[in-house]
Design an enzyme around this catalytic site. Structure first.
Site, PDB file in Angstrom:
ATOM      1  N   ARG A 113       0.830  -1.211   0.000  1.00 55.19           N
ATOM      2  CA  ARG A 113       0.000   0.000   0.000  1.00 55.19           C
ATOM      3  C   ARG A 113       0.862   1.259   0.000  1.00 55.19           C
ATOM      4  NH1 ARG A 113      -5.188  -2.255   0.938  1.00 55.19           N
ATOM      5  NH2 ARG A 113      -6.647  -0.771   1.799  1.00 55.19           N
ATOM      6  N   ARG A 147     -19.184  -3.922   5.326  1.00 49.47           N
ATOM      7  CA  ARG A 147     -17.968  -3.684   6.099  1.00 49.47           C
ATOM      8  C   ARG A 147     -18.112  -2.420   6.928  1.00 49.47           C
ATOM      9  NH1 ARG A 147     -12.878  -4.158   2.121  1.00 49.47           N
ATOM     10  NH2 ARG A 147     -12.297  -2.343   3.353  1.00 49.47           N
ATOM     11  N   ARG A 157      -9.976   6.919   2.911  1.00 49.54           N
ATOM     12  CA  ARG A 157      -9.287   5.812   2.231  1.00 49.54           C
ATOM     13  C   ARG A 157      -8.858   6.230   0.825  1.00 49.54           C
ATOM     14  NH1 ARG A 157     -13.828   1.811   2.930  1.00 49.54           N
ATOM     15  NH2 ARG A 157     -12.646   0.327   1.711  1.00 49.54           N
TER      16      ARG A 157
END
Ligand code: AMP
Length: 216
Positions: A88, A160, A171
């Protein structure tokens, strides 16, 4: 094959990885799934990771690297794997190289799934997982019959905890600021392949197979 899936949240990494796993025998290794499992089981790593995940921030590299190391040690990954959601950031990518070399493996390709921002939002807010099968579905895009099959079999469609609008914005920001740097990184290594991630699951899957030189 050993593949990395790159792309923003909602690009379809998990969905396409599940498909490749089912049809081409590669194992999906999702750090998000490993972390959610650690949170559910209340392990020390899970307890440390939870607040960061709830905020849509990255969990510390040491936690993620330990999870990935353990997972890649398991024998089922010898036949190939798809890293979904890892690396990431550049530090994780730089740690991955020696990690793979240590087990005598190397990456074959890095797939970038490209998707427009407004489509991402719809994909993320509509995303659900069937509690019985773990299959990824979407209340906006999946066929009614697939959604009904889950509930009729006694399952529930689970959303989620971090798929809410406040967390999604963060995000996406983290993706732009940290993960996107991996595009030039893997381009330089000659591993990057871009796949248009818009359209149906089928259409994207066909493009993906083509990019990987696999036959459907
Ligand atoms: P995902 O399921 O890939 O969308 O990941 C869900 C959340 O888990 C992310 O928003 C992060 O908080 C955390 N996470 C997953 N993979 C990583 C990673 N490679 N590095 C750091 N945090 C991660």
């Amino acid at each position: 094959m050993r593949i990395v899936f790159l792309g923003p949240p909602g690009a379809g990494k998990g969905t396409q990885a599940q498909r490749l796993m089912a049809e081409h025998g590669m194992v999906q290794v999702s750090t998000g799934d490993l972390l959610r499992d650690a949170v559910r089981r209340g392990t020390p790593a899970g307890l440390r990771a939870k607040a960061r995940m709830d905020a849509g921030a990255l969990v510390s590299d040491d936690i993620v690297l330990e999870l990935i190391r353990d997972r890649l040690d398991a024998p089922d990954t010898r036949r190939g794997f798809i890293l979904d959601g890892f690396p990431r950031n550049v530090a994780q990518a730089e740690a991955l190289g020696p990690e793979l070399a240590g087990i005598g493996q190397a990456l074959d390709a890095v797939i970038l799934l490209d998707v427009d921002l407004d489509i991402l939002m719809k994909r993320i807010t509509g995303r659900r997982t069937c509690s019985l099968t773990g299959k990824l579905l979407n209340i906006h895009f999946s066929p009614r019959a697939e959604l009904d099959a889950c509930t009729r079999a006694g399952g529930t469609l689970i959303q989620r905890a971090d798929d809410n609008e406040a967390t999604i914005a963060n995000r996406l920001k983290v993706y732009r600021e940290q993960t996107e740097q991996l595009v030039p990184h893997y381009e330089r290594l000659g591993l990057l392949r871009r796949v248009d991630g818009e359209g149906s699951v089928e259409e994207v899957y066909a493009r993906l197979l083509d990019a990987l030189g696999l036959v459907g």
